[in-house]
Scaffold this motif. Structure first.
Motif, PDB file in Angstrom:
ATOM      1  N   PRO A  55      52.146 -75.713  64.828  1.00 51.77           N
ATOM      2  CA  PRO A  55      52.642 -75.560  66.199  1.00 51.77           C
ATOM      3  C   PRO A  55      52.514 -76.846  67.009  1.00 51.77           C
ATOM      4  O   PRO A  55      51.635 -77.667  66.749  1.00 51.77           O
ATOM      5  N   TYR A  62      50.590 -72.050  74.852  1.00 49.25           N
ATOM      6  CA  TYR A  62      49.382 -71.442  74.290  1.00 49.25           C
ATOM      7  C   TYR A  62      48.122 -72.158  74.787  1.00 49.25           C
ATOM      8  O   TYR A  62      47.144 -71.523  75.157  1.00 49.25           O
ATOM      9  N   GLU A  81      48.244 -65.167  63.023  1.00 50.65           N
ATOM     10  CA  GLU A  81      49.460 -65.375  63.808  1.00 50.65           C
ATOM     11  C   GLU A  81      49.121 -65.856  65.216  1.00 50.65           C
ATOM     12  O   GLU A  81      48.231 -65.324  65.863  1.00 50.65           O
ATOM     13  N   ILE A  82      49.872 -66.859  65.677  1.00 47.42           N
ATOM     14  CA  ILE A  82      49.846 -67.243  67.090  1.00 47.42           C
ATOM     15  C   ILE A  82      51.280 -67.504  67.523  1.00 47.42           C
ATOM     16  O   ILE A  82      52.145 -67.814  66.700  1.00 47.42           O
ATOM     17  N   VAL A  83      51.521 -67.361  68.800  1.00 50.70           N
ATOM     18  CA  VAL A  83      52.847 -67.620  69.355  1.00 50.70           C
ATOM     19  C   VAL A  83      52.727 -68.789  70.318  1.00 50.70           C
ATOM     20  O   VAL A  83      51.931 -68.761  71.259  1.00 50.70           O
ATOM     21  N   THR A  87      57.645 -69.232  69.687  1.00 50.32           N
ATOM     22  CA  THR A  87      57.782 -69.286  68.230  1.00 50.32           C
ATOM     23  C   THR A  87      56.494 -68.801  67.591  1.00 50.32           C
ATOM     24  O   THR A  87      55.405 -69.212  67.986  1.00 50.32           O
ATOM     25  N   THR A  88      56.624 -67.925  66.612  1.00 51.69           N
ATOM     26  CA  THR A  88      55.462 -67.391  65.911  1.00 51.69           C
ATOM     27  C   THR A  88      55.107 -68.291  64.735  1.00 51.69           C
ATOM     28  O   THR A  88      55.979 -68.680  63.958  1.00 51.69           O
ATOM     29  N   TYR A  89      53.832 -68.609  64.635  1.00 45.61           N
ATOM     30  CA  TYR A  89      53.305 -69.431  63.537  1.00 45.61           C
ATOM     31  C   TYR A  89      52.276 -68.603  62.788  1.00 45.61           C
ATOM     32  O   TYR A  89      51.449 -67.916  63.388  1.00 45.61           O
ATOM     33  N   TYR A  90      52.335 -68.669  61.466  1.00 42.87           N
ATOM     34  CA  TYR A  90      51.373 -68.030  60.592  1.00 42.87           C
ATOM     35  C   TYR A  90      50.722 -69.140  59.788  1.00 42.87           C
ATOM     36  O   TYR A  90      51.407 -69.995  59.255  1.00 42.87           O
TER      37      TYR A  90
END
Length: 132
Positions: A55, A62, A81-83, A87-90
């Motif tokens: 990210p 965030y 997971e964070i947004v 956009t979502t990031y794993y």
């Protein structure tokens, strides 16, 4: 090293915003060194990250909206997971093994660089209160 030199020249050639106290500026200088050593490979020299993988830190909602979670991620690592900016990031970020002082300095750097303007200094005392 070049990123640090550029950052320092920009930092000291510009007028300070009212939010950037001398204490915050000094912490940001130390944080730039830590960023270069520990963070830059994934989040890039300009804090833009790698789309879909790492990210961005530049202009990252965030960081500003989830201060405690951001400090926790730098101190203890992050998985799941964070947004960020919609956009979502794993993925996972390993704990970096930084001291509370170092976490505070790198947080001050990223919270006040690349369009981020938090201005509220992260202190080692604040970092020490973040639990696993």
């Amino acid at each position: 090293m070049i990123a640090i030199i550029i950052f320092l020249s920009v930092l000291f050639s510009c007028d300070s915003t009212p939010k950037q106290t001398p204490e915050l500026k000094e912490s940001m200088v130390r944080g730039a060194v830590i960023y270069e050593d520990f963070c830059m490979n994934c989040h890039m020299p300009n804090g833009e990250g790698a789309p879909g993988t790492f990210p961005p830190l530049a202009g990252a909602d965030y960081l500003l909206n989830k201060r405690k979670e951001s400090i926790h991620a730098v101190k203890y690592g992050l998985s799941g997971e964070i947004v960020v900016n919609g956009t979502t990031y794993y993925g996972a970020m390993a704990a970096l093994g930084l001291s509370d002082d170092e976490v505070a300095d790198v947080m001050n750097y990223i919270l006040n660089s690349w369009g981020n303007e938090d201005g509220k200094i992260v202190t080692p005392v604040e970092v020490s209160k973040i639990e696993p």
